[in-house]
Design a protein around this motif. Structure first.
Motif, PDB file in Angstrom:
ATOM      1  N   TYR A   9      -8.022  -0.011   5.488  1.00 56.96           N
ATOM      2  CA  TYR A   9      -6.803  -0.384   4.767  1.00 56.96           C
ATOM      3  C   TYR A   9      -6.888  -1.695   3.980  1.00 56.96           C
ATOM      4  O   TYR A   9      -6.025  -1.975   3.159  1.00 56.96           O
ATOM      5  N   ILE A  10      -7.894  -2.508   4.233  1.00 54.11           N
ATOM      6  CA  ILE A  10      -7.870  -3.882   3.717  1.00 54.11           C
ATOM      7  C   ILE A  10      -7.930  -3.951   2.195  1.00 54.11           C
ATOM      8  O   ILE A  10      -7.318  -4.844   1.577  1.00 54.11           O
ATOM      9  N   ASP A  85      -1.407  -4.017   5.987  1.00 54.74           N
ATOM     10  CA  ASP A  85      -0.107  -3.762   5.395  1.00 54.74           C
ATOM     11  C   ASP A  85      -0.230  -3.631   3.877  1.00 54.74           C
ATOM     12  O   ASP A  85      -1.329  -3.695   3.321  1.00 54.74           O
ATOM     13  N   VAL A  86       0.904  -3.512   3.217  1.00 51.29           N
ATOM     14  CA  VAL A  86       0.965  -3.521   1.753  1.00 51.29           C
ATOM     15  C   VAL A  86       2.147  -4.386   1.345  1.00 51.29           C
ATOM     16  O   VAL A  86       3.270  -4.160   1.795  1.00 51.29           O
ATOM     17  N   LYS A 187      13.465  -6.389   2.087  1.00 49.33           N
ATOM     18  CA  LYS A 187      12.304  -5.749   2.716  1.00 49.33           C
ATOM     19  C   LYS A 187      11.139  -5.878   1.740  1.00 49.33           C
ATOM     20  O   LYS A 187      11.132  -5.243   0.687  1.00 49.33           O
ATOM     21  N   LEU A 188      10.140  -6.677   2.124  1.00 50.81           N
ATOM     22  CA  LEU A 188       9.130  -7.092   1.151  1.00 50.81           C
ATOM     23  C   LEU A 188       7.721  -6.599   1.455  1.00 50.81           C
ATOM     24  O   LEU A 188       6.803  -6.881   0.687  1.00 50.81           O
ATOM     25  N   ILE A 189       7.533  -5.886   2.550  1.00 50.03           N
ATOM     26  CA  ILE A 189       6.221  -5.290   2.809  1.00 50.03           C
ATOM     27  C   ILE A 189       6.382  -3.925   3.465  1.00 50.03           C
ATOM     28  O   ILE A 189       7.426  -3.605   4.053  1.00 50.03           O
ATOM     29  N   TYR A 190       5.320  -3.124   3.358  1.00 52.84           N
ATOM     30  CA  TYR A 190       5.154  -1.956   4.213  1.00 52.84           C
ATOM     31  C   TYR A 190       4.338  -2.411   5.417  1.00 52.84           C
ATOM     32  O   TYR A 190       3.173  -2.794   5.286  1.00 52.84           O
TER      33      TYR A 190
END
Length: 230
Positions: A9-10, A85-86, A187-190
């Motif tokens: 995921y990175i 995360d994203v 809400k600023l990230i997944y």
């Protein structure tokens, strides 16, 4: 950011960060001894973007690695990041506008699965948002990957006390006593949850009641000691 065997995921996370930081910013990634392709992926960014810097962590676990990477930060504002995360667009812009007023800002986030499918529309609602030092000593609401803070806080919280249960809990508690803290509704990230997460945050603790009490007594005394000597 800290990394360890995060090849899956990175890259997606790094891209989501680089798309919204300026060329005066830095993305520090401290790898803690990955044995997969993680460091090769990071190095591919390092070769093409001077903002990305690969550090080699102390190989002593997540908390020690975050302590180390934070000690290398040179900026006035520090954003914590997980490797999987994203970041959503405008996370940096919106957070920086709040950091003009507050020392530490925590945003809400979407909880998602490994495919970025939404599990919960709000970490605050899923975890139960608490504000204030005593409420957060009882149950931590400081999610590290949603936190950003200024250098005043960085100088106060480093170095971490040995054997703290979670770095974000420590930073949040110290900040709640000494500095101005803001929980924002954006809400600023997944916030990705999967079988290989390094942190158990948002999952029910498996610690015994005695261990939980010890953690809180230890954190409380360490916060008091740090602030008395700051």
């Amino acid at each position: 950011m800290t990394s360890f065997n995060g090849e899956k995921y990175i890259e997606e996370q790094i891209v989501s960060i680089l798309e919204q930081i300026t060329f005066e910013d830095e993305l520090l990634i401290s790898d803690d001894g990955s044995t997969d392709e993680t460091t090769n992926i990071i190095e591919s960014f390092v070769r093409n973007d001077s903002r990305v810097k690969l550090l080699h962590g102390p190989k002593a676990g997540l908390q020690s690695n975050f302590d180390f990477v934070l000690s290398q930060a040179s900026g006035e504002y520090i954003f914590l990041s997980d490797q999987d995360d994203v970041w959503l667009p405008d996370k940096v812009k919106l957070t920086l506008s709040k950091l003009e007023i507050y020392n530490l800002v925590v945003s809400d986030c979407y909880i998602v699965d490994d495919k970025l499918r939404i599990i919960s529309d709000s970490f605050y609602e899923s975890n139960g948002l608490r504000v204030g030092v005593f409420s957060n000593l009882y149950k931590n609401s400081f999610l590290g990957c949603c936190m950003a803070f200024d250098r005043k806080i960085l100088d106060c919280v480093l170095p971490f006390p040995k054997n703290i249960p979670m770095h974000d809990w420590w930073i949040g508690l110290v900040s709640s006593v000494k500095f101005n803290v803001k929980f924002t509704d954006e809400k600023l990230i997944y916030y990705r949850r999967h079988s290989s997460n390094a942190s158990p945050t948002s999952q029910k603790s498996t610690n015994s009641l005695i261990v939980k009490i010890r953690h809180r007594i230890f954190l409380g005394t360490q916060v008091l000691f740090r602030l008395l000597n700051y």
